[in-house]
Write a protein that holds these residues in place. Structure first.
Motif, short mmCIF file in Angstrom:
data_model
loop_
_atom_site.label_atom_id
_atom_site.label_comp_id
_atom_site.label_asym_id
_atom_site.label_seq_id
_atom_site.Cartn_x
_atom_site.Cartn_y
_atom_site.Cartn_z
N LEU A 83 0.81 -1.21 0.00
CA LEU A 83 0.00 0.00 0.00
C LEU A 83 0.85 1.26 0.00
CD1 LEU A 83 -2.82 -1.01 2.54
CD2 LEU A 83 -2.77 -1.28 0.05
N LEU A 86 1.95 3.79 -3.38
CA LEU A 86 1.01 3.72 -4.49
C LEU A 86 0.71 5.12 -5.01
CD1 LEU A 86 -1.56 1.05 -3.26
CD2 LEU A 86 0.22 0.76 -4.99
N LYS A 88 -1.56 8.06 -7.10
CA LYS A 88 -2.96 8.46 -7.06
C LYS A 88 -3.78 7.70 -8.08
CE LYS A 88 -5.96 12.54 -7.37
NZ LYS A 88 -6.00 14.01 -7.59
N GLN A 90 -3.34 4.77 -9.00
CA GLN A 90 -3.51 3.40 -8.55
C GLN A 90 -4.49 3.34 -7.37
OE1 GLN A 90 0.65 2.70 -7.75
NE2 GLN A 90 0.90 1.45 -9.60
N TRP A 91 -4.51 4.40 -6.55
CA TRP A 91 -5.37 4.41 -5.37
C TRP A 91 -6.84 4.52 -5.72
CZ3 TRP A 91 -5.43 2.63 -0.81
CH2 TRP A 91 -4.27 2.56 -0.02
N TRP A 92 -7.18 5.36 -6.72
CA TRP A 92 -8.61 5.57 -6.95
C TRP A 92 -9.32 4.31 -7.44
CZ3 TRP A 92 -11.38 4.85 -11.31
CH2 TRP A 92 -10.74 4.94 -12.55
N LEU A 95 -9.80 2.12 -4.26
CA LEU A 95 -10.91 2.60 -3.44
C LEU A 95 -12.25 2.34 -4.13
CD1 LEU A 95 -9.40 5.98 -2.19
CD2 LEU A 95 -9.57 3.81 -0.94
#
Length: 319
Positions: A83, A86, A88, A90-92, A95
């Motif tokens: 985690l 990572l 941005k 990859q994060w959206w 989520l």
């Protein structure tokens, strides 16, 4: 329903590097892949039926919470998602997948509680079917869309006693599954292997922790109910993950999609055998129409894939 989205990774290059191309796999390897696909779908629906057996004690919310925890507990040490670091972009989608996981499973299980396993899973299958058809102008695809629409009408048999809320929940699960496919495809291009799926599973479990604490404080679980929910998590998430990964090393993605169409049939059989939910003739006909429409869509892609493989082989011979 957690399923491995086949377009997130090209199955000809599985994790661990190139091994055997599904397009040129021997008949024995393809046979093994078919067995794994059938086992995966049967396990998935049997797990859902076991989870539904725990509804009277802990409800769909409790079953979904336990299932999310089981998935995270098993996948996290195996995949070891990273985690930290990572980006941005990859994060959206991670989520987004966490939200989709929650909506998809909760709405599906709530639908199962109201309209039964066979009907709920069949309607949920409209999600990937819609993604497969979307944007196409081919006559066959449009005809398949019409066939699926007719199947929905025949299956649900709208009338004064129709459980519209249950059907709406199943269609919400279908929408979430379609979104899952698109998000997982995006995430599969940005993170290797199951990193994205495992990360999303971990985030989902974290988000469900306060929900589970509050829910179980109001709905005291029994050991039997928790055991059924754990079995649901193992059979509907972990077993399909492993079986699907192994199957995709042996069969083309289009064949995988075709055999995935048997899920509504397994769901109907699991509902009948484990939950004593019998289906009327119109429901079997509706399930059949939706399954056939999905098979036709998948088979068209499979034929194109075979043609590409044959063309590649002929080119190698010519060279």
């Amino acid at each position: 329903m957690d399923t491995l989205e086949v377009t997130a990774r090209t199955p000809d290059t599985p994790a661990g590097g190139p091994q055997h191309s599904p397009g040129t796999a021997t008949s024995r390897r393809r046979g093994a892949g078919v067995v794994m696909m059938l086992a995966s779908s049967a396990s998935n629906q049997a797990g859902a039926a076991l989870g539904a057996s725990a509804f009277p004690v802990i409800g769909p919310v409790g079953v979904v919470a336990v299932r999310q925890f089981v998935t995270a507990i098993v996948l996290t040490p195996i995949v070891r998602p990273r985690l930290r670091g990572l980006r941005k972009d990859q994060w959206w989608p991670i989520l987004g997948l966490a939200v989709v996981f929650s909506v998809m499973n909760l709405s599906l299980y709530a639908a199962i509680e109201r309209v039964g396993l066979g009907l709920a899973v069949t309607l949920e299958f409209l999600g990937p079917l819609t993604v497969a058809i979307a944007g196409s102008r081919r006559v066959l695809d449009i005809a398949c869309a019409v066939m699926a629409g007719v199947g929905v009408v025949v299956l649900t048999n709208p009338g004064p006693t129709t459980d519209l809320i249950g059907i709406a929940l199943a269609l919400l699960a279908a929408t979430a599954w379609g979104s899952y496919i698109l998000l997982n495809r995006t995430l599969g291009q940005r993170l290797p292997g199951l990193q994205g799926t495992a990360a999303a599973g971990l985030v989902t479990a974290a988000a469900w922790t306060p929900i589970a604490l509050a829910w179980f404080a109001l709905h005291s679980p029994t050991a039997a109910a928790v055991a059924l929910a754990v079995a649901c998590g193992l059979l509907s998430s972990i077993v399909p993950y492993v079986a699907d990964l192994l199957a995709l090393r042996r069969v083309p993605a289009q064949m995988f999609g075709t055999f995935a169409s048997i899920n509504p049939v397994w769901a109907a059989l699991a509902g009948w055998g484990l939950l004593h939910q019998a289906l009327d003739l119109n429901e079997w006909i509706g399930i059949g129409l939706i399954v056939v429409s999905n098979v036709l869509i998948s088979a068209r892609g499979f034929t194109s894939s075979d043609e590409r493989v044959r063309a590649a082989v002929l080119k190698d011979i010519a060279d």
